[in-house]
Design a protein around this motif. Structure first.
Motif, mmCIF file in Angstrom:
data_model
loop_
_atom_site.group_PDB
_atom_site.id
_atom_site.type_symbol
_atom_site.label_atom_id
_atom_site.label_comp_id
_atom_site.label_asym_id
_atom_site.label_seq_id
_atom_site.Cartn_x
_atom_site.Cartn_y
_atom_site.Cartn_z
ATOM 1 N N SER A 199 28.254 34.971 40.809
ATOM 2 C CA SER A 199 29.953 34.475 41.527
ATOM 3 C C SER A 199 30.591 36.046 42.036
ATOM 4 N N TYR A 200 30.926 36.769 41.786
ATOM 5 C CA TYR A 200 30.973 38.495 42.171
ATOM 6 C C TYR A 200 30.307 38.653 43.647
ATOM 7 N N VAL A 201 29.151 38.012 43.913
ATOM 8 C CA VAL A 201 28.740 38.618 45.198
ATOM 9 C C VAL A 201 29.563 37.646 45.862
ATOM 10 N N ALA A 202 29.462 36.129 45.619
ATOM 11 C CA ALA A 202 30.501 34.959 46.780
ATOM 12 C C ALA A 202 31.820 35.278 46.816
ATOM 13 N N ALA A 203 32.406 35.963 45.627
ATOM 14 C CA ALA A 203 33.780 36.031 45.207
ATOM 15 C C ALA A 203 34.002 37.523 47.160
ATOM 16 N N GLY A 204 32.702 38.761 46.914
ATOM 17 C CA GLY A 204 33.207 39.499 47.629
ATOM 18 C C GLY A 204 32.232 39.112 48.992
ATOM 19 N N SER A 205 31.927 38.233 49.301
ATOM 20 C CA SER A 205 31.043 37.929 50.665
ATOM 21 C C SER A 205 31.977 36.913 51.336
ATOM 22 N N ALA A 206 33.127 36.678 50.626
ATOM 23 C CA ALA A 206 34.357 35.615 51.390
ATOM 24 C C ALA A 206 35.461 36.737 52.070
ATOM 25 N N GLY A 207 35.374 38.022 51.539
ATOM 26 C CA GLY A 207 36.425 38.942 52.610
ATOM 27 C C GLY A 207 35.824 39.972 52.840
ATOM 28 N N LEU A 208 35.110 39.962 53.825
ATOM 29 C CA LEU A 208 34.369 41.013 54.175
ATOM 30 C C LEU A 208 34.957 40.593 55.428
ATOM 31 N N LEU A 236 12.438 56.448 43.909
ATOM 32 C CA LEU A 236 12.136 56.388 45.057
ATOM 33 C C LEU A 236 13.052 54.461 45.386
ATOM 34 N N ALA A 237 12.649 54.297 44.644
ATOM 35 C CA ALA A 237 13.118 52.606 44.123
ATOM 36 C C ALA A 237 13.882 52.379 43.476
ATOM 37 N N GLU A 238 13.903 53.335 42.567
ATOM 38 C CA GLU A 238 15.207 52.992 41.493
ATOM 39 C C GLU A 238 15.991 53.570 42.357
ATOM 40 N N ARG A 239 16.217 54.243 43.086
ATOM 41 C CA ARG A 239 17.104 55.238 44.009
ATOM 42 C C ARG A 239 18.090 54.077 44.820
ATOM 43 N N LEU A 240 17.087 53.540 45.540
ATOM 44 C CA LEU A 240 17.304 52.687 46.239
ATOM 45 C C LEU A 240 17.803 51.246 46.186
ATOM 46 N N VAL A 241 17.785 50.345 44.871
ATOM 47 C CA VAL A 241 18.094 49.546 44.539
ATOM 48 C C VAL A 241 19.872 49.951 43.837
ATOM 49 N N ARG A 242 20.044 51.146 43.324
ATOM 50 C CA ARG A 242 21.261 51.872 42.585
ATOM 51 C C ARG A 242 22.465 51.140 43.701
ATOM 52 N N GLU A 243 21.859 51.915 45.195
ATOM 53 C CA GLU A 243 22.899 53.048 46.244
ATOM 54 C C GLU A 243 22.865 50.965 47.133
ATOM 55 N N HIS A 244 21.759 49.975 46.511
ATOM 56 C CA HIS A 244 21.964 48.151 47.132
ATOM 57 C C HIS A 244 23.359 47.727 46.755
ATOM 58 N N ILE A 245 22.975 48.247 44.797
ATOM 59 C CA ILE A 245 24.118 46.894 44.355
ATOM 60 C C ILE A 245 25.368 48.251 44.650
ATOM 61 N N GLU A 246 25.785 49.092 44.218
ATOM 62 C CA GLU A 246 26.658 49.724 44.144
ATOM 63 C C GLU A 246 27.398 49.785 45.750
ATOM 64 N N GLY A 247 26.671 50.166 46.518
ATOM 65 C CA GLY A 247 27.360 49.746 48.343
ATOM 66 C C GLY A 247 27.743 48.819 48.669
ATOM 67 N N PHE A 248 27.645 47.821 47.797
ATOM 68 C CA PHE A 248 27.645 46.009 48.250
ATOM 69 C C PHE A 248 28.610 45.977 47.517
ATOM 70 N N TYR A 249 29.255 46.386 46.167
ATOM 71 C CA TYR A 249 30.648 46.205 45.177
ATOM 72 C C TYR A 249 31.602 46.845 45.711
ATOM 73 N N ARG A 250 31.726 48.662 46.737
ATOM 74 C CA ARG A 250 32.216 49.070 47.082
ATOM 75 C C ARG A 250 32.796 48.687 47.992
ATOM 76 N N GLU A 251 32.197 47.724 48.866
ATOM 77 C CA GLU A 251 31.989 47.370 50.001
ATOM 78 C C GLU A 251 32.863 46.548 50.494
ATOM 79 N N THR A 252 32.564 45.676 48.884
ATOM 80 C CA THR A 252 33.664 44.166 48.807
ATOM 81 C C THR A 252 35.151 44.315 48.769
ATOM 82 N N GLY A 253 35.311 45.965 48.228
ATOM 83 C CA GLY A 253 36.292 45.897 47.198
ATOM 84 C C GLY A 253 36.603 45.337 45.730
ATOM 85 N N LEU A 254 35.737 45.290 45.706
ATOM 86 C CA LEU A 254 36.005 43.812 44.307
ATOM 87 C C LEU A 254 36.562 45.544 43.056
#
Length: 254
Positions: A199-208, A236-254
């Motif tokens: 739900s939050y990914v869909a909402a964030g994607s709509a505003g990209l 490395l896997a831990e760092r990358l998945v954290r950056e992946h999830i939080e990066g999308f959250y920041r990019e969408t402005g949620l």
């Protein structure tokens, strides 16, 4: 305590005591009502609650499959509860994101750290019985999950894929990553969170500004996370998945 809650408490105690196991049917409504000294409507209400929680599955009729059967669907009730709380505004999206980061960073680190069995583990013991069956089963399951994850990423590379289909494959990929950690409860929690995450990914994607550009970046990040897990690099896997999830959250402005 309301009557149906007393019924729930009694059934819970019986489940904990092993009176019924997975795949076994609970007594009929009338039998439970007589045993507990309550009305059939109270039993029926309790069964409905158990079904919503994913503890039992019900079927109407009078055949061998009728009635309430004990099942193992721990994520069913959790997913419904999380989705409703997010929809009502009582559970912030940020809380969902933080919980997701907590679970997925642990999961990929654990998955990466699970070493392959040593040759000795597969050796035949002195009695002539092979000792590596359980370990071999684990490595086969792991290989299957890794192959499933790669197949999902390959499907996400399709240029004709819609944003909705991409998000669905994305969610499935992350669940496979969590499954690789081998913790059934963590996997159930993540499965329960899936609806709220989508739900939050869909909402964030709509505003990209450009979904295509974001999707391409996500593809690269997915591959990098999976490569780190496959290579056994948990940090490395831990760092990358954290950056992946939080990066999308920041990019969408949620």
């Amino acid at each position: 305590m309301r009557t149906h809650e007393r019924v729930l408490a009694s059934i819970e105690a019986d489940l904990a005591a092993g009176r019924w196991g997975l795949g076994e049917r609970l007594p009929a409504e009338r039998a439970l009502a007589d045993e507990l000294g309550v009305s059939r409507s109270s039993v029926r209400e309790a069964i409905r609650v158990l079904e919503a929680m994913g503890i039992v599955r019900t079927a109407v009729g009078s055949g061998p499959d009728a009635g309430a059967t004990v099942v193992d669907r721990p994520a069913a009730g959790l997913g419904a509860a999380v989705r409703l709380h997010v929809a009502s505004g009582t559970l912030a999206v940020r809380d969902v994101v933080e919980t997701r980061v907590l679970l997925e960073t642990w999961a990929v680190r654990e998955a990466a750290g699970r070493a392959a069995p040593s040759p000795a583990a597969d050796a035949t013991d002195a009695t002539g019985v092979a000792g590596g069956g359980e370990v071999t089963g684990f490595t086969e399951a792991r290989a299957g999950a890794l192959a499933e994850a790669r197949a999902l990423l390959d499907r996400m590379d399709s240029p004709d894929l819609s944003a909705g289909a991409f998000r669905e494959l994305d969610a499935s990929f992350h669940l496979v990553l969590v499954r690789l950690a081998g913790n059934v409860l963590v996997e159930a929690v993540m499965t329960g969170l899936r609806g709220a995450i989508e739900s939050y990914v869909a909402a964030g994607s709509a505003g990209l500004a450009s979904w295509e550009r974001t999707a391409e970046r996500l593809r690269v990040e997915h591959r990098a996370v999976l490569d780190a897990v496959t290579a056994g690099d948990g940090a490395l896997a831990e760092r990358l998945v954290r950056e992946h999830i939080e990066g999308f959250y920041r990019e969408t402005g949620l």
